[in-house]
Design an enzyme around this catalytic site. Structure first.
Site, PDB file in Angstrom:
ATOM      1  N   GLU A 148       0.803  -1.224   0.000  1.00  0.00           N
ATOM      2  CA  GLU A 148       0.000   0.000   0.000  1.00  0.00           C
ATOM      3  C   GLU A 148       0.839   1.278   0.000  1.00  0.00           C
ATOM      4  O   GLU A 148       0.296   2.376  -0.101  1.00  0.00           O
ATOM      5  CB  GLU A 148      -0.934   0.037   1.239  1.00  0.00           C
ATOM      6  CG  GLU A 148      -1.895  -1.124   1.359  1.00  0.00           C
ATOM      7  CD  GLU A 148      -1.361  -2.208   2.283  1.00  0.00           C
ATOM      8  OE1 GLU A 148      -2.134  -3.097   2.670  1.00  0.00           O
ATOM      9  OE2 GLU A 148      -0.144  -2.172   2.598  1.00  0.00           O
ATOM     10  N   LYS A 155       7.061   4.578   2.258  1.00  0.00           N
ATOM     11  CA  LYS A 155       7.149   6.038   2.120  1.00  0.00           C
ATOM     12  C   LYS A 155       6.523   6.734   3.324  1.00  0.00           C
ATOM     13  O   LYS A 155       7.073   7.698   3.862  1.00  0.00           O
ATOM     14  CB  LYS A 155       6.442   6.496   0.845  1.00  0.00           C
ATOM     15  CG  LYS A 155       6.325   8.026   0.822  1.00  0.00           C
ATOM     16  CD  LYS A 155       5.335   8.550  -0.179  1.00  0.00           C
ATOM     17  CE  LYS A 155       5.066  10.030   0.095  1.00  0.00           C
ATOM     18  NZ  LYS A 155       4.282  10.688  -0.948  1.00  0.00           N
ATOM     19  N   GLY A 186       8.505  -5.993   1.411  1.00  0.00           N
ATOM     20  CA  GLY A 186       9.363  -5.106   0.637  1.00  0.00           C
ATOM     21  C   GLY A 186       8.864  -3.685   0.690  1.00  0.00           C
ATOM     22  O   GLY A 186       7.701  -3.423   0.391  1.00  0.00           O
ATOM     23  N   HIS A 187       9.709  -2.770   1.130  1.00  0.00           N
ATOM     24  CA  HIS A 187       9.356  -1.356   1.185  1.00  0.00           C
ATOM     25  C   HIS A 187      10.302  -0.567   0.291  1.00  0.00           C
ATOM     26  O   HIS A 187      11.525  -0.674   0.419  1.00  0.00           O
ATOM     27  CB  HIS A 187       9.445  -0.822   2.624  1.00  0.00           C
ATOM     28  CG  HIS A 187       8.369  -1.364   3.515  1.00  0.00           C
ATOM     29  ND1 HIS A 187       8.388  -1.205   4.881  1.00  0.00           N
ATOM     30  CD2 HIS A 187       7.244  -2.059   3.231  1.00  0.00           C
ATOM     31  CE1 HIS A 187       7.312  -1.789   5.402  1.00  0.00           C
ATOM     32  NE2 HIS A 187       6.621  -2.310   4.421  1.00  0.00           N
ATOM     33  N   THR A 220       6.501 -16.537  -0.911  1.00  0.00           N
ATOM     34  CA  THR A 220       7.718 -16.032  -1.545  1.00  0.00           C
ATOM     35  C   THR A 220       8.830 -17.074  -1.531  1.00  0.00           C
ATOM     36  O   THR A 220       9.868 -16.874  -2.152  1.00  0.00           O
ATOM     37  CB  THR A 220       8.222 -14.768  -0.817  1.00  0.00           C
ATOM     38  OG1 THR A 220       8.513 -15.107   0.548  1.00  0.00           O
ATOM     39  CG2 THR A 220       7.190 -13.654  -0.870  1.00  0.00           C
ATOM     40  N   THR A 245       8.068  -5.563  -4.723  1.00  0.00           N
ATOM     41  CA  THR A 245       9.435  -5.161  -4.379  1.00  0.00           C
ATOM     42  C   THR A 245      10.301  -6.383  -4.089  1.00  0.00           C
ATOM     43  O   THR A 245      11.482  -6.429  -4.447  1.00  0.00           O
ATOM     44  CB  THR A 245       9.417  -4.239  -3.149  1.00  0.00           C
ATOM     45  OG1 THR A 245       8.608  -3.105  -3.446  1.00  0.00           O
ATOM     46  CG2 THR A 245      10.811  -3.781  -2.780  1.00  0.00           C
ATOM     47  N   ARG A 250       1.421  -7.603  -9.834  1.00  0.00           N
ATOM     48  CA  ARG A 250       0.299  -7.549  -8.897  1.00  0.00           C
ATOM     49  C   ARG A 250      -1.036  -7.564  -9.635  1.00  0.00           C
ATOM     50  O   ARG A 250      -1.165  -6.972 -10.706  1.00  0.00           O
ATOM     51  CB  ARG A 250       0.383  -6.293  -8.027  1.00  0.00           C
ATOM     52  CG  ARG A 250       1.606  -6.260  -7.129  1.00  0.00           C
ATOM     53  CD  ARG A 250       1.698  -4.974  -6.332  1.00  0.00           C
ATOM     54  NE  ARG A 250       2.946  -4.913  -5.563  1.00  0.00           N
ATOM     55  CZ  ARG A 250       3.723  -3.850  -5.481  1.00  0.00           C
ATOM     56  NH1 ARG A 250       3.389  -2.729  -6.101  1.00  0.00           N
ATOM     57  NH2 ARG A 250       4.827  -3.887  -4.780  1.00  0.00           N
ATOM     58  N   LYS A 267      -1.225   6.670  -3.747  1.00  0.00           N
ATOM     59  CA  LYS A 267      -1.358   6.430  -5.186  1.00  0.00           C
ATOM     60  C   LYS A 267      -2.641   6.998  -5.782  1.00  0.00           C
ATOM     61  O   LYS A 267      -3.204   6.440  -6.726  1.00  0.00           O
ATOM     62  CB  LYS A 267      -1.232   4.935  -5.488  1.00  0.00           C
ATOM     63  CG  LYS A 267       0.185   4.404  -5.281  1.00  0.00           C
ATOM     64  CD  LYS A 267       0.413   3.100  -6.015  1.00  0.00           C
ATOM     65  CE  LYS A 267       1.893   2.757  -6.055  1.00  0.00           C
ATOM     66  NZ  LYS A 267       2.163   1.532  -6.835  1.00  0.00           N
ATOM     67  N   LEU A 268      -3.095   8.107  -5.227  1.00  0.00           N
ATOM     68  CA  LEU A 268      -4.266   8.779  -5.800  1.00  0.00           C
ATOM     69  C   LEU A 268      -4.008   9.166  -7.253  1.00  0.00           C
ATOM     70  O   LEU A 268      -4.913   9.113  -8.091  1.00  0.00           O
ATOM     71  CB  LEU A 268      -4.601  10.019  -4.971  1.00  0.00           C
ATOM     72  CG  LEU A 268      -5.828  10.821  -5.408  1.00  0.00           C
ATOM     73  CD1 LEU A 268      -7.101  10.016  -5.191  1.00  0.00           C
ATOM     74  CD2 LEU A 268      -5.902  12.143  -4.641  1.00  0.00           C
ATOM     75  N   THR A 292       0.649  11.657  -3.041  1.00  0.00           N
ATOM     76  CA  THR A 292       0.374  11.911  -4.457  1.00  0.00           C
ATOM     77  C   THR A 292       1.554  11.585  -5.375  1.00  0.00           C
ATOM     78  O   THR A 292       1.508  11.896  -6.564  1.00  0.00           O
ATOM     79  CB  THR A 292      -0.033  13.384  -4.654  1.00  0.00           C
ATOM     80  OG1 THR A 292       0.980  14.235  -4.110  1.00  0.00           O
ATOM     81  CG2 THR A 292      -1.356  13.666  -3.967  1.00  0.00           C
TER      82      THR A 292
END
Length: 430
Positions: A14, A18, A40-41, A130, A299, A305, A331-332, A414
């Site tokens: 999601e 960040k 994964g980030h 995974t 990631t 996905r 992710k708008l 954004t």
């Protein structure tokens, strides 16, 4: 001072990395409390991309303490490789900036072998893991045969722990047609990694207790998403740990009273990696468009996905099970240019309307989403940093989501860049 838990409220991916990085500027300690390096980030800071798997997102912030808590399962060889990679990007990682709980269970080479063997030989229903050994490591933890970080400090203890684990695993491997584990080679491998881990090991529960007494702000960072929770996710297509906010307490050694605010991270649409039910999945041009514009590849695995419309019904569930106080909508900008948007408000199952996803897997698979449509927007939202920068229809979309899930939006992201964020409510406000 306020302490904040960040959890994913969908199937992971999601954009938690960040948001945790953005919030960590105001935090003193950042804690990973569950999962393994299957998470994964991705962080994008001043154009530099950092990909983290085992390390907390706070490691890229100078002067912060990052913590790996006991709720995590840790592959020590992967961790040391990851530390080396991040150091090569100019980030300082030392015992002053990273602490590992001594009671953290280890992921060993045979865990990954077992994970992959099971998945490859499972002809009934693949889970879509995974293959990194996370599930088998958690099994050993609850089976009381895990080797924990602290065990590496005493050779006699280590030998006993290895022998106990191998009694179980060699019998299991025989049934799967795998060779027995080379005990001596495993012990030597563990002896070799022990001094590399040793400087980072500490009593995390005590450190966090002292931090709270000193009024320091703690940020608890979750991995995966609440719909992958071992108890409340779409079982059996889930991860092997509790993902919801309550795990922050048990996965780090603080009491539930230490948590002041739960921030749920949610995409403006829905994605999922691997197998399992996905009521709003799109197998059409709109789904491809979401995946392409959102760069929807894992990631950790690089897997494509699955993409679909926003599912307010599912997010309403995860808001309840994690006690979410506010949402961060990410992710708008991926929705820019869609003429019409759809939001799932409930399901139909065998002619009956449901306000939640049922628990039984066969019923989940038969659920048909009930949609409402909204007008989209043509203007760009990329890089918006205030409500005034957003198109009117984008604001209406956000407000409708708030109504449907009975939870306010606290942040809007954004773009992947750290500062392209609209702050509505500060989770760290006292």
């Amino acid at each position: 001072m306020a302490n904040v838990v960040v959890v994913g409220t969908q199937w992971g991916d999601e954009g938690k990395g960040k948001i945790v990085d953005w919030l960590s500027e105001r935090a003193d300690v950042i804690v990973r409390f569950q999962g393994g390096h299957n998470a994964g980030h991705t962080l994008v800071i001043d154009g530099t991309v950092y990909k983290l798997h085992a390390l907390p997102s706070g490691v890229v912030r100078p002067g912060k303490l990052s913590v790996i808590g006991n709720g995590v399962v840790l592959d020590p060889w992967h961790l040391m490789d990851e530390i080396a990679g991040i150091r090569a990007q100019g980030v300082e990682i030392s015992p002053q900036t990273l602490m590992i709980a001594g009671n953290t269970p280890l992921i060993l080479p045979f865990h990954g072998e077992l994970d992959r063997a099971r998945e490859s030989q499972n002809s009934v229903a693949k889970i879509g893991t995974t293959g990194r050994g996370i599930g088998p490591a958690y099994e050993d933890k609850v089976g009381r045969r895990a080797i924990r970080v602290a065990d590496l400090a005493d050779d006699a203890t280590l030998q006993v722990r290895v022998d106990r684990a191998l009694v179980h695993h060699n019998a299991l491997r025989a049934g799967l047609g795998l060779e027995a584990i080379d005990r001596d080679a495993l012990v030597e491998k563990l002896r070799a990694i022990a001094p590399q881990l040793a400087p980072f090991v500490g009593n995390v529960w005590y450190t966090l207790s002292e931090a709270r007494k000193a009024g320091r702000r703690i940020l608890f960072e979750g991995a995966q998403g609440a719909l992958l929770d071992i108890d409340f996710g779409t079982y059996p297509y889930v991860t092997s740990s509790n993902v919801i906010a309550g795990q922050a307490a048990t996965g780090s050694g603080v009491g539930p009273g230490a948590i002041d605010f739960v921030l749920g991270i949610v995409k403006a649409y829905t994605t999922r990696v691997g197998e399992g039910p996905f009521p709003t999945e799109l197998n059409d041009a709109d789904g491809e468009r979401l995946g392409t514009r959102g760069h929807e590849f894992g990631t950790t695995t690089g897997r494509k996905r699955r993409c679909g419309w926003f599912d307010a019904c599912l997010v309403r569930q995860t808001v309840a099970t994690s006690g979410v106080n506010g949402l961060s909508l990410t992710k708008l900008d991926v929705l820019d240019g869609f003429e019409t948007l759809r939001i799932c408000t409930g399901y139909e199952l065998d002619g009956e309307r449901l306000p939640y996803l049922p628990i039984a897997a066969d019923q989940q698979a038969r659920c048909i989403p009930v949609y409402e449509e909204m007008e989209g927007w043509s203007e760009s939202t990329v890089g918006a940093r205030s409500w005034a920068d957003l198109p009117a229809q984008a604001i209406k979309y956000i407000r409708r989501i708030e109504e449907l899930i009975s939870c306010p939006v606290a942040l809007v992201s954004t773009s992947p860049e750290r500062d392209d964020t609209i702050l509505v409510t500060d989770p760290f406000a006292d």
